[in-house]
Design an enzyme around this catalytic site. Sequence first.
Site, PDB file in Angstrom:
ATOM      1  N   PRO A 380       1.069  -1.122  -0.402  1.00 58.38           N
ATOM      2  CG  PRO A 380       0.012  -1.086   2.162  1.00 58.38           C
ATOM      3  CD  PRO A 380       1.023  -1.965   1.541  1.00 58.38           C
ATOM      4  CD  GLU A 508       3.455  -0.854 -13.672  1.00 62.74           C
ATOM      5  OE1 GLU A 508       2.971  -1.057 -13.992  1.00 62.74           O
ATOM      6  OE2 GLU A 508       3.621  -1.570 -12.630  1.00 62.74           O
TER       7      GLU A 508
END
Length: 590
Positions: A380, A508
């Site tokens: 997270p 990414e």
Amino acid sequence: MFGRRRGDDGPRASVRELLPYLFPRKDLLAGAIVLSVLGAAAALAQPALAQELIARVERSSPLEWLPALLLVLVVVGALLDGFQHFLLQVLGEHVVLLTRRTLVARMLRLPVAEFDARRLGDLVSRVGADTTLLRAVLTQGLVESVGGLLTIVGAVIAMLVIDPLLLGLTVLVLVGAIVAMLVVMPLLTRASAAAQEQVGHLTSALERAIGAVRTVRAAGATDREIATIGERAGAAFGAGIRVARISALVVPIFGVAVQLAFLVVLGVGGLRVATGEIGIAQLVGFLLFLFLMIMPLGQVAGAIAAISVALGALGRIQEIVRLPAEEDGDAEALLVPVPDAPMVAFDGVGFAYPGSDGRKVLHDVSFAVPAGTRTALVGPSGAGKSTTFALLERFYDATDGRVLVGGVDVREVDRASLRARIGYVEQDAPVLAGTLRDNLRLGAPDATDDDLEAALASVNLSSLVTRSDAGLGAEVGEGGVLLSGGERQRLAIARALLAAAPVLLLDESTANLDARNEASLKAALDVASEGRTTLVIAHRLATVVDADQIVVLDGGRVLAVGTHEELLTASPLYRELAAHQLLAPADEPA
């Protein structure tokens, strides 16, 4: 008087620190000083000739060549002053150039933590406005005051010969003015430093608003930003007024001193002429030498004021120059990988950002990445994923434990050697203002156009070259605004490919990409990973499932390491991430 310190009004510098910046071209400086001395000699000769002319008129003696010589001296003096002014302007530009190069060289080598703690606009202001003020030290009379001092000394000697009493009275008046100016100058230095600080705040506010102009307008915050910048401009105005108010004291102090000196000489000198103690030619000569001293005294006063202002600006410059560069104190060894060692490894790493009161964002992080494999980091927001990349690049050093590349602790090798082996594509894929060619050659300055086009083709960006007649010379806009988000990402990957580093770090980010751009980006990632050790901060499962291993992070700790299938069984957090679409299932459209 001009000691180095930092007080409530900001950083200050010493005169000793100022001198190296003033002498970048000793030939120009020597030429300006020689012209200043010659100009002083020409100026000193003029009152002496004028006195002799008056004396000859009184005696009814022939003037002969004296008028022509006096005219020649006036013309020669003017020419010397003009050429000296040109040399000083050129020397001033060299001062600004040297200062800016020194400041930029240090600024771009500062630790990343310094940039995190400072405002970009304030740094830009130091390179622009502050460096320009140093030029005023030269162009407003510092070198000219050398000749001026000679003129003053010569005039004083001549006045002493003419009438010591008048000279003594004149010196008493001028000494009082000099003492008053010495009291004012420190106030001017502090006020100037404060003014430059406010200019830095203004530049920062403007840079923030312009840099995020789309966000500002979309949020309807244009008027508020204008008001904020207006307040900063007002503060800079107020600081500038304080400088003007203090510097304005120099003019009346000097003016009153000159007037008093003139009145004293005229009154006492007239009385001495009347009593026959001196002649009219001597009094006129004394007055001419007094007038001759006025301009050099003004130059000296201007030089002192210019130095006071410059020291305030130099304090802000030296504040950056004094900071240790990123390489200072680092080991100089080159990175030589240990055979059979993991290409990347974290060994009990803990880390706290500077200024965080020791609050760690990583706790005992350990994992290894074998050479030639792909590892995905998932977790997270705030799990510590990007921090691991910052430690690998040595933007920061680990607080505890070791970060190893090729089996070598990164703190034991030169940063340049380390970074030459690591390619880094950040999450927001920064694109520099300029052309495609400029961006691609950032890490590979010797790459040919064919190399650049091949790199673009490998990430499916050949269309960028053909969409404009400029080809690789096409502009990308400030921050790459003329490119889409996916194009910026892939351009950053192409840039990393050209650098040909054996380790590749990819942050990414596909959250804002459509399905087509995401597919293109995934293909680019696959190309980039070939033959390299790759670490990917993954946001989509499409990236994760192909990884050789996945590291699950949460709260700065490693919760699990394994393959996709293993973690679906072993890691509740990993299953939760997939279930909540932070990691989209591989068989679902993005």
